[in-house]
Design an enzyme around this catalytic site. Structure first.
Site, PDB file in Angstrom:
ATOM      1  N   GLU A 139      49.841  56.337 -10.444  1.00 41.50           N
ATOM      2  CA  GLU A 139      48.459  56.988  -9.745  1.00 41.50           C
ATOM      3  C   GLU A 139      47.600  57.251 -10.899  1.00 41.50           C
ATOM      4  O   GLU A 139      46.276  57.124 -10.653  1.00 41.50           O
ATOM      5  CB  GLU A 139      48.832  58.413  -9.409  1.00 41.50           C
ATOM      6  CG  GLU A 139      49.898  58.595  -8.081  1.00 41.50           C
ATOM      7  CD  GLU A 139      49.603  57.347  -6.911  1.00 41.50           C
ATOM      8  OE1 GLU A 139      48.245  57.340  -6.651  1.00 41.50           O
ATOM      9  OE2 GLU A 139      50.328  56.845  -6.246  1.00 41.50           O
ATOM     10  N   TYR A 167      51.839  44.785  -3.717  1.00 35.54           N
ATOM     11  CA  TYR A 167      51.735  45.406  -4.986  1.00 35.54           C
ATOM     12  C   TYR A 167      52.307  44.505  -5.849  1.00 35.54           C
ATOM     13  O   TYR A 167      52.075  44.351  -6.952  1.00 35.54           O
ATOM     14  CB  TYR A 167      52.478  46.715  -4.593  1.00 35.54           C
ATOM     15  CG  TYR A 167      51.814  47.723  -3.896  1.00 35.54           C
ATOM     16  CD1 TYR A 167      51.591  47.685  -2.486  1.00 35.54           C
ATOM     17  CD2 TYR A 167      51.750  49.206  -4.671  1.00 35.54           C
ATOM     18  CE1 TYR A 167      50.752  48.542  -1.779  1.00 35.54           C
ATOM     19  CE2 TYR A 167      51.220  50.095  -3.719  1.00 35.54           C
ATOM     20  CZ  TYR A 167      50.834  49.998  -2.641  1.00 35.54           C
ATOM     21  OH  TYR A 167      50.176  50.946  -1.801  1.00 35.54           O
TER      22      TYR A 167
HETATM   23 ZN   LIG Z   1      48.883  52.751  -5.517  1.00 34.46          ZN
END
Ligand SMILES: [Zn+2]
Length: 467
Positions: A313, A388
Site C-alpha cells: 500500500e 499483479y
Molecule cells: Zn495494490
C-alpha cells in the site's frame, strides 16, 4: 511549486494518447467531456448515527469546448437541490436547469459558455450515502459500526460528491468535514484547521498535489493518533482504535523504514505525509488513497502477518497516486510495481532476493491458465492476481535485462518525469529504451521483452541475465 503544478498539470487532459471514444471501456461509464475540473472545494456535514451527508461542492472549471450543457458523475443516493454558477472575466454563466439520471448530474446552461472560459459551480446536495454496486464490489462511501470510510477504486467517488470521475482528470482539493464529537476525521492532504463548536468539530484539509477522484477519501471514527516516524522525516502516522494501540505499533513498526527504502529506490516520497488508518471493522483487503492507506482491524494482529501488504500500500503513493493511470487497462502499472515493491522490501529487510520471490510466483503463474493479456486484461479481470504477479515479473524482467544500477537509475527517472501526473506504459518503455541504448542493448531485445510479457497471453521464459 504549487502554482506551477496547477498550471502545468491541470490545463489539459493528462494522457498522451487520444481520448478513446465517449465511454470508458472498463467502467462502461460515459466520459464527461468538454471541460476540466481544476479544483474541488467540498464542504460537507456528516451525521454518524443516521448516516446523513449534506454539503456544497464548489468546482472550478474551464472548458475546451463550447458548453451548452455538461455532465458530472453523482450517485442517485445524493440528491442535488441547487446549483449556482459563476463566470469570470466578464462572462455570465447561468444554470437554466439540471436533472439527475443514470448516475449523471446533467446541467443545462441558460446560454452556451464560450470555449476557454473559466467558471465555477456551487452544487448543494444531500442524502444517505451508500456504496456503489459495481463489478468490483461495493465501493465508495461506506457506513461503519461507528463512523465511515471511503474507498473508491475505480468508480466509487460519486457516492459522496459530484465529480468528473475518471483517473486521468486530476485536480486540487479542499475538503472540509463537520461531524459529531468525539469522532476523528482523516482526509487526504494536510490539516489546515480544526474547530470545535458545540457537539461538532470541523476538520479542514488541503490537498496541494493533483489527485484523481477515486483517491479522495474521508475516514471517520473514534481513533487515536500514533506517530511512527523519526523527527525531521516525512511524518508517518497511524489512526487506530484505542484498544489496538499496542498491536498497531507492532504491526507498523517498519513503516518508516519502508518509506526510507522506497525513497532511496524510487526517489522522494511524493506527498507531505503518510497516514495509515485502522478501522474498528474488519475489511476484506487494505485500500489505498492519496497520502494514506486503510486497513481493517483484522489486518492488525501484532504478529507482522500483513507486512507484505503494508509495504504494497505504501508503494502505491509512487505507483498509482503520484504516477496516476491514464486509463484502467494500464492497471498493471499500479499493481505490478506495488507487488514488486513487496519483493524489494523483503530483499532489503530480510535478505530474500527479489529473484527468489519472482521465481516462486513464476512457478505459481505457470500453473494457472494463460489466457490473460496484462496490458489489457478486460474489466472483469483488472484486479486478477495474475495482473499483479505478472506485472511484477515484467518489472523484474526489466531489472534483469538492464542490471541493478541502470534499472534503478531508469526507474527514478521515470518516477520523477511522471510525478503528480499520469503515465502510460509508453512512458516507462521510453526510459527503458534510453537506458538500454547507453548499455548497447539492442532496441529489439527491449521490444521483444515488452511484447512477450505484456501483449501475449503465454508466459515467457523466466528472466535470465543476458548471455
Ligand atoms: Zn495494490
Amino acid at each position: 511549486m504549487l502554482g506551477n503544478i496547477f498550471h502545468t498539470m491541470n490545463n489539459r487532459r493528462l494522457r498522451s494518447t487520444p481520448i478513446p471514444g465517449t465511454r470508458d471501456d472498463y467502467t462502461g461509464i460515459d466520459f464527461n467531456l468538454g471541460f476540466h475540473v481544476r479544483s474541488y472545494h467540498l464542504d460537507i456535514n456528516y451525521r454518524v448515527g443516521p448516516n446523513n451527508l449534506s454539503g456544497i461542492a464548489t468546482l472550478h472549471l474551464d472548458n475546451w469546448k463550447p458548453l451548452a450543457s455538461m455532465t458530472l458523475d453523482l450517485a442517485p443516493s445524493m440528491r442535488v437541490t441547487r446549483i449556482t454558477a459563476q463566470g469570470s472575466a466578464g462572462h455570465t454563466v447561468k444554470v437554466a436547469r439540471f436533472r439527475q439520471s443514470g448516475g449523471k448530474l446533467r446541467i443545462t446552461f441558460a446560454q452556451e459558455i464560450p470555449v476557454d472560459s473559466e467558471f465555477s459551480l456551487a452544487i448543494r446536495y444531500a442524502g444517505t450515502p451508500r456504496p456503489i454496486r459495481s463489478p468490483w464490489g461495493d465501493i465508495g462511501w461506506e457506513e461503519l459500526e461507528n463512523g465511515a470510510l471511503v474507498a473508491s477504486q475505480p468508480i466509487g467517488a460519486p457516492s459522496w460528491f459530484p465529480c468528473d470521475d475518471t483517473p486521468d482528470e486530476k485536480a486540487l482539493y479542499e475538503i472540509v468535514v463537520t461531524t459529531d464529537n468525539p469522532h476523528v476525521v482523516a482526509v487526504n492532504g494536510s490539516l489546515v484547521s480544526k474547530k470545535t463548536a458545540g457537539s461538532c468539530t470541523t476538520w479542514h484539509y488541503r490537498v496541494g498535489h493533483p489527485m484523481a477522484s477515486y483517491l479522495a477519501t474521508v475516514q471517520i471514527g473514534e481513533y487515536i493518533q500514533l506517530g511512527l516516524s523519526a523527527p525531521g522525516d516525512i511524518p508517518v502516522r497511524a489512526w487506530v482504535p484505542a484498544e489496538l494501540r499496542e498491536s498497531a505499533r507492532e504491526e507498523f513498526a517498519d513503516q518508516a523504514r519502508m518509506l526510507a527504502l522506497y525513497t532511496e529506490l524510487f526517489g522522494p516520497y511524493p506527498f507531505n505525509s503518510y497516514s495509515v488508518i485502522v478501522t474498528e471493522d474488519e475489511l476484506e483487503i487494505p485500500l489505498e488513497a492519496q497520502g494514506l492507506s486503510v486497513f481493517g482491524s483484522n489486518h492488525i494482529q501484532g504478529d507482522r502477518t500483513w507486512e507484505r501488504l503494508i509495504a504494497h500500500e505504501l508503494s502505491h503513493q509512487w505507483f498509482g497516486n503520484s504516477l496516476g493511470l491514464a486509463q484502467w487497462n494500464d492497471i498493471w502499472l499500479n499493481e505490478g510495481f506495488a507487488c514488486y515493491s513487496e519483493w524489494l522490501w523483503f530483499e532489503h529487510s530480510a535478505g530474500r532476493p527479489a529473484d527468489d520471490s519472482a521465481r516462486e510466483h513464476y512457478d505459481e503463474l505457470a500453473a494457472e491458465p494463460q489466457d490473460l493479456i496484462i496490458s489489457d486484461p478486460g474489466p472483469r479481470d483488472m484486479f486478477d492476481d495474475r495482473v499483479y504477479k505478472r506485472g511484477a515479473l515484467t518489472v523484474h524482467a526489466l531489472r534483469v535485462l538492464l542490471g541493478d544500477a541502470p534499472f534503478f537509475r531508469m526507474l527514478r527517472r521515470y518516477v520523477a518525469a511522471g510525478a503528480h501526473s499520469v503515465v502510460e506504459p509508453v512512458d516507462l518503455k521510453r526510459e527503458v529504451l534510453l537506458e538500454a541504448a547507453t548499455l548497447e542493448i539492442p532496441e529489439q531485445e527491449v521490444k521483444d521483452l515488452w511484447r512477450a510479457w505484456l501483449h501475449q497471453p503465454e508466459l515467457p521464459r523466466f528472466p535470465e541475465p543476458r548471455g
